[in-house]
Design a protein around this motif. Structure first.
Motif, PDB file in Angstrom:
ATOM      1  N   PRO B 137       0.801  -1.226   0.000  1.00 11.82           N
ATOM      2  CA  PRO B 137       0.000   0.000   0.000  1.00 11.82           C
ATOM      3  C   PRO B 137       0.831   1.272   0.000  1.00 11.82           C
ATOM      4  O   PRO B 137       0.261   2.352  -0.025  1.00 11.82           O
ATOM      5  CB  PRO B 137      -0.787  -0.100   1.305  1.00 11.82           C
ATOM      6  CG  PRO B 137       0.154  -0.821   2.217  1.00 11.82           C
ATOM      7  CD  PRO B 137       0.949  -1.776   1.353  1.00 11.82           C
ATOM      8  N   ASP B 138       2.142   1.130  -0.006  1.00 12.98           N
ATOM      9  CA  ASP B 138       2.962   2.336   0.031  1.00 12.98           C
ATOM     10  C   ASP B 138       2.723   3.233  -1.178  1.00 12.98           C
ATOM     11  O   ASP B 138       2.829   4.455  -1.094  1.00 12.98           O
ATOM     12  CB  ASP B 138       4.455   1.961   0.111  1.00 12.98           C
ATOM     13  CG  ASP B 138       4.849   1.552   1.525  1.00 12.98           C
ATOM     14  OD1 ASP B 138       4.147   1.980   2.469  1.00 12.98           O
ATOM     15  OD2 ASP B 138       5.824   0.802   1.686  1.00 12.98           O
ATOM     16  N   THR B 140      -0.060   3.843  -2.635  1.00 12.48           N
ATOM     17  CA  THR B 140      -1.214   4.693  -2.352  1.00 12.48           C
ATOM     18  C   THR B 140      -0.851   5.799  -1.363  1.00 12.48           C
ATOM     19  O   THR B 140      -1.242   6.960  -1.541  1.00 12.48           O
ATOM     20  CB  THR B 140      -2.374   3.859  -1.790  1.00 12.48           C
ATOM     21  OG1 THR B 140      -2.766   2.904  -2.769  1.00 12.48           O
ATOM     22  CG2 THR B 140      -3.555   4.739  -1.450  1.00 12.48           C
ATOM     23  N   HIS B 141      -0.102   5.438  -0.349  1.00 12.56           N
ATOM     24  CA  HIS B 141       0.321   6.468   0.601  1.00 12.56           C
ATOM     25  C   HIS B 141       1.099   7.556  -0.136  1.00 12.56           C
ATOM     26  O   HIS B 141       0.893   8.755   0.093  1.00 12.56           O
ATOM     27  CB  HIS B 141       1.201   5.856   1.699  1.00 12.56           C
ATOM     28  CG  HIS B 141       0.511   4.800   2.492  1.00 12.56           C
ATOM     29  ND1 HIS B 141      -0.809   4.900   2.863  1.00 12.56           N
ATOM     30  CD2 HIS B 141       0.952   3.607   2.996  1.00 12.56           C
ATOM     31  CE1 HIS B 141      -1.155   3.824   3.557  1.00 12.56           C
ATOM     32  NE2 HIS B 141      -0.098   3.020   3.645  1.00 12.56           N
ATOM     33  N   ARG B 144      -1.064   9.824  -2.231  1.00 13.81           N
ATOM     34  CA  ARG B 144      -1.764  10.808  -1.406  1.00 13.81           C
ATOM     35  C   ARG B 144      -0.823  11.903  -0.925  1.00 13.81           C
ATOM     36  O   ARG B 144      -1.182  13.075  -0.887  1.00 13.81           O
ATOM     37  CB  ARG B 144      -2.425  10.091  -0.217  1.00 13.81           C
ATOM     38  CG  ARG B 144      -3.590   9.228  -0.665  1.00 13.81           C
ATOM     39  CD  ARG B 144      -4.156   8.362   0.455  1.00 13.81           C
ATOM     40  NE  ARG B 144      -5.346   7.651  -0.006  1.00 13.81           N
ATOM     41  CZ  ARG B 144      -6.035   6.772   0.710  1.00 13.81           C
ATOM     42  NH1 ARG B 144      -5.626   6.456   1.942  1.00 13.81           N
ATOM     43  NH2 ARG B 144      -7.110   6.190   0.221  1.00 13.81           N
ATOM     44  N   MET B 145       0.353  11.497  -0.575  1.00 15.39           N
ATOM     45  CA  MET B 145       1.309  12.493  -0.104  1.00 15.39           C
ATOM     46  C   MET B 145       1.699  13.458  -1.224  1.00 15.39           C
ATOM     47  O   MET B 145       1.743  14.672  -1.023  1.00 15.39           O
ATOM     48  CB  MET B 145       2.562  11.827   0.439  1.00 15.39           C
ATOM     49  CG  MET B 145       3.537  12.857   0.974  1.00 15.39           C
ATOM     50  SD  MET B 145       5.055  12.111   1.573  1.00 15.39           S
ATOM     51  CE  MET B 145       5.941  13.588   2.077  1.00 15.39           C
ATOM     52  N   ALA B 182      14.035  12.342  -3.754  1.00 13.02           N
ATOM     53  CA  ALA B 182      14.892  11.595  -2.831  1.00 13.02           C
ATOM     54  C   ALA B 182      14.045  10.691  -1.938  1.00 13.02           C
ATOM     55  O   ALA B 182      14.391   9.521  -1.703  1.00 13.02           O
ATOM     56  CB  ALA B 182      15.706  12.568  -1.984  1.00 13.02           C
ATOM     57  N   LEU B 183      12.953  11.227  -1.473  1.00 16.06           N
ATOM     58  CA  LEU B 183      12.086  10.462  -0.582  1.00 16.06           C
ATOM     59  C   LEU B 183      11.517   9.228  -1.277  1.00 16.06           C
ATOM     60  O   LEU B 183      11.495   8.128  -0.718  1.00 16.06           O
ATOM     61  CB  LEU B 183      10.947  11.362  -0.093  1.00 16.06           C
ATOM     62  CG  LEU B 183       9.910  10.714   0.818  1.00 16.06           C
ATOM     63  CD1 LEU B 183      10.574  10.207   2.089  1.00 16.06           C
ATOM     64  CD2 LEU B 183       8.805  11.701   1.149  1.00 16.06           C
ATOM     65  N   ASN B 186      13.811   6.500  -1.708  1.00  8.84           N
ATOM     66  CA  ASN B 186      14.219   5.906  -0.444  1.00  8.84           C
ATOM     67  C   ASN B 186      13.051   5.873   0.535  1.00  8.84           C
ATOM     68  O   ASN B 186      13.175   6.324   1.673  1.00  8.84           O
ATOM     69  CB  ASN B 186      15.369   6.730   0.136  1.00  8.84           C
ATOM     70  CG  ASN B 186      16.343   5.841   0.868  1.00  8.84           C
ATOM     71  OD1 ASN B 186      15.982   4.736   1.274  1.00  8.84           O
ATOM     72  ND2 ASN B 186      17.564   6.321   1.044  1.00  8.84           N
ATOM     73  N   TRP B 187      11.975   5.362   0.083  1.00  9.76           N
ATOM     74  CA  TRP B 187      10.745   5.380   0.895  1.00  9.76           C
ATOM     75  C   TRP B 187      10.929   4.504   2.136  1.00  9.76           C
ATOM     76  O   TRP B 187      11.319   3.335   2.013  1.00  9.76           O
ATOM     77  CB  TRP B 187       9.573   4.877   0.061  1.00  9.76           C
ATOM     78  CG  TRP B 187       8.256   5.042   0.739  1.00  9.76           C
ATOM     79  CD1 TRP B 187       7.567   4.097   1.430  1.00  9.76           C
ATOM     80  CD2 TRP B 187       7.451   6.233   0.783  1.00  9.76           C
ATOM     81  NE1 TRP B 187       6.397   4.621   1.902  1.00  9.76           N
ATOM     82  CE2 TRP B 187       6.288   5.935   1.524  1.00  9.76           C
ATOM     83  CE3 TRP B 187       7.608   7.526   0.270  1.00  9.76           C
ATOM     84  CZ2 TRP B 187       5.283   6.867   1.771  1.00  9.76           C
ATOM     85  CZ3 TRP B 187       6.598   8.464   0.506  1.00  9.76           C
ATOM     86  CH2 TRP B 187       5.465   8.134   1.247  1.00  9.76           C
ATOM     87  N   PRO B 188      10.671   5.060   3.313  1.00 10.90           N
ATOM     88  CA  PRO B 188      10.957   4.308   4.539  1.00 10.90           C
ATOM     89  C   PRO B 188       9.969   3.171   4.773  1.00 10.90           C
ATOM     90  O   PRO B 188       8.788   3.299   4.461  1.00 10.90           O
ATOM     91  CB  PRO B 188      10.832   5.372   5.622  1.00 10.90           C
ATOM     92  CG  PRO B 188       9.884   6.376   5.066  1.00 10.90           C
ATOM     93  CD  PRO B 188      10.149   6.405   3.583  1.00 10.90           C
ATOM     94  N   ALA B 189      10.464   2.101   5.300  1.00  9.77           N
ATOM     95  CA  ALA B 189       9.591   0.999   5.715  1.00  9.77           C
ATOM     96  C   ALA B 189       8.775   1.450   6.910  1.00  9.77           C
ATOM     97  O   ALA B 189       9.180   2.378   7.615  1.00  9.77           O
ATOM     98  CB  ALA B 189      10.423  -0.216   6.076  1.00  9.77           C
ATOM     99  N   PRO B 190       7.624   0.831   7.123  1.00  5.90           N
ATOM    100  CA  PRO B 190       6.837   1.194   8.306  1.00  5.90           C
ATOM    101  C   PRO B 190       7.673   0.956   9.558  1.00  5.90           C
ATOM    102  O   PRO B 190       8.457   0.012   9.596  1.00  5.90           O
ATOM    103  CB  PRO B 190       5.663   0.225   8.253  1.00  5.90           C
ATOM    104  CG  PRO B 190       5.599  -0.265   6.852  1.00  5.90           C
ATOM    105  CD  PRO B 190       6.995  -0.210   6.333  1.00  5.90           C
ATOM    106  N   PRO B 191       7.527   1.830  10.543  1.00  2.00           N
ATOM    107  CA  PRO B 191       8.281   1.631  11.777  1.00  2.00           C
ATOM    108  C   PRO B 191       7.774   0.381  12.494  1.00  2.00           C
ATOM    109  O   PRO B 191       6.721  -0.150  12.151  1.00  2.00           O
ATOM    110  CB  PRO B 191       7.974   2.893  12.575  1.00  2.00           C
ATOM    111  CG  PRO B 191       6.671   3.389  12.036  1.00  2.00           C
ATOM    112  CD  PRO B 191       6.632   2.982  10.596  1.00  2.00           C
TER     113      PRO B 191
END
Lengths: 199, 199
Positions: B137-138, B140-141, B144-145, B182-183, B186-191
């Motif tokens: 689902p990243d 979609t996130h 939206r961002m 850049a983001l 390098n999209w961060p994994a869920p914490p």
DNA sequence: CCGAGTTGCCTAAAAGCATTAGGCAAATGC
DNA sequence: GCATTTGCCTAATGCTTTTAGGCAACTCGG
């Protein structure tokens, strides 16, 4: 026989804000407000200059309230904790008070804006960045970007843009904040400019 | 003696969009539009249902125009190139056509929205992400961002939020796009979630 | 406690916008 | 050339904004 209701600029502004939350900011009208106080329309004009004045006051109230909440949320927090708390203030406020939030978007003339709580917002956003390692002018770029994300997300969400589709908006919001935190911890340097060869 | 002007839903919508750009979307009124055609107000009601209908049509026109521009901008581009081109379409459109851009923000009822060019926008945003390595689902996130940043930035900039202060807005816009690129790379994994201990 | 002044809400009125109903002339089609 | 449809019009209602001026009810000094 006359009946004094106790109208006040204060009370009108507050009632206007409530009205905005109930029926939408653009439905806030001098007439509607008069109706709410069970008073004739002309009576309001002793307390607010005109419709625009009323709306501006509601906007300023909303900005104050948001700034107060944000200040409270930021107290004792830093880094991602501060970022999240600050962002949630906006989102929660917009969801609790959609009309006020819309009001806060009103375009104010420069002097009014400069005297508003809007400047506190900017200062607080900058304060959040103290927890990250950014220097000018990147700090300003980041302030603007954060403001854009918060406002943009909240505004799209409020407009229904993210409803009726998976995953739910809360999830995207959390992941967006995660992403912003990661981004701020790892803010990219400006890309090469043609005038400054690297090789 | 009657004079036929050749009113059309089309022409009214187009003229309404121009009017919006000139005087602001909220100043677009059936009366003002009638004046512009030098025609009596009632005459417009054969072509548009009412004021709301007119505004909705302007909004749909704006959404179409933006989607068309975006599609053209995306052709043959990928990665950051695509991201930048797409983002600039929004910003440029908003600057060229502030009234139309405001119209595009109009809250449409779900059916109208579903039939609008708004869905093309969402699809194109998703297409941009093909150049990056994101899965649901990243994805979609991220969609939206991105939408939030673009809309938020453009909307704040248009409201004058970034004027009269250094560095200039163009610079922040570029650096914001750099940051987003850049983001996304390098999209961060869920914490960590508390229910899934790592140790 | 009472009269002068101020305050607070009122009536009245004008102007603009939205919307509907019904009319008449011009364009269209057979 | 006539019937029909179409396109803009007049007329009317109701709502909102805003200004001007009035009168009753508070307030305060004597």
């Amino acid at each position: 026989m006359t009946r004094r209701v106790g109208l006040t600029t204060e009370r009108l502004t507050r009632a206007g804000a409530e009205l905005a939350d109930e029926v939408g900011f653009d439905q806030v009208t001098v007439s509607a407000l008069a109706r709410r106080f069970d008073v004739k329309v002309a009576s309001l004009y002793s307390h607010v200059k005109n419709s625009q004045d009323l709306k501006t006051r509601i906007a300023l109230l909303a900005l104050e309230e948001m700034a107060d909440r944000a200040a409270a949320a930021l107290a004792g927090r830093a880094g991602k904790d501060a970022l999240t708390a600050f962002a949630n203030v906006y989102r929660d406020y917009a969801r609790e008070h959609p009309g006020r939030y819309a009001a806060a978007q009103l375009r104010l003339d420069p002097e009014t804006a400069a005297a508003s709580a809007g400047v506190r917002h900017a200062q607080m956003t900058r304060a959040i960045l103290r927890g990250y390692d950014l220097t000018e002018p990147d700090q300003t770029h980041a302030v603007r970007m954060l403001g854009s994300v918060f406002h943009g997300y909240v505004s799209l969400e409020l407009g229904g843009g993210f409803s009726h589709s998976a995953p739910d908006s809360q999830e995207s919001w959390s992941r967006t904040l995660d992403a912003l935190d990661a981004l701020l911890r790892n803010w990219p340097a400006p890309p090469n400019t043609p005038t400054t060869p690297t090789g």
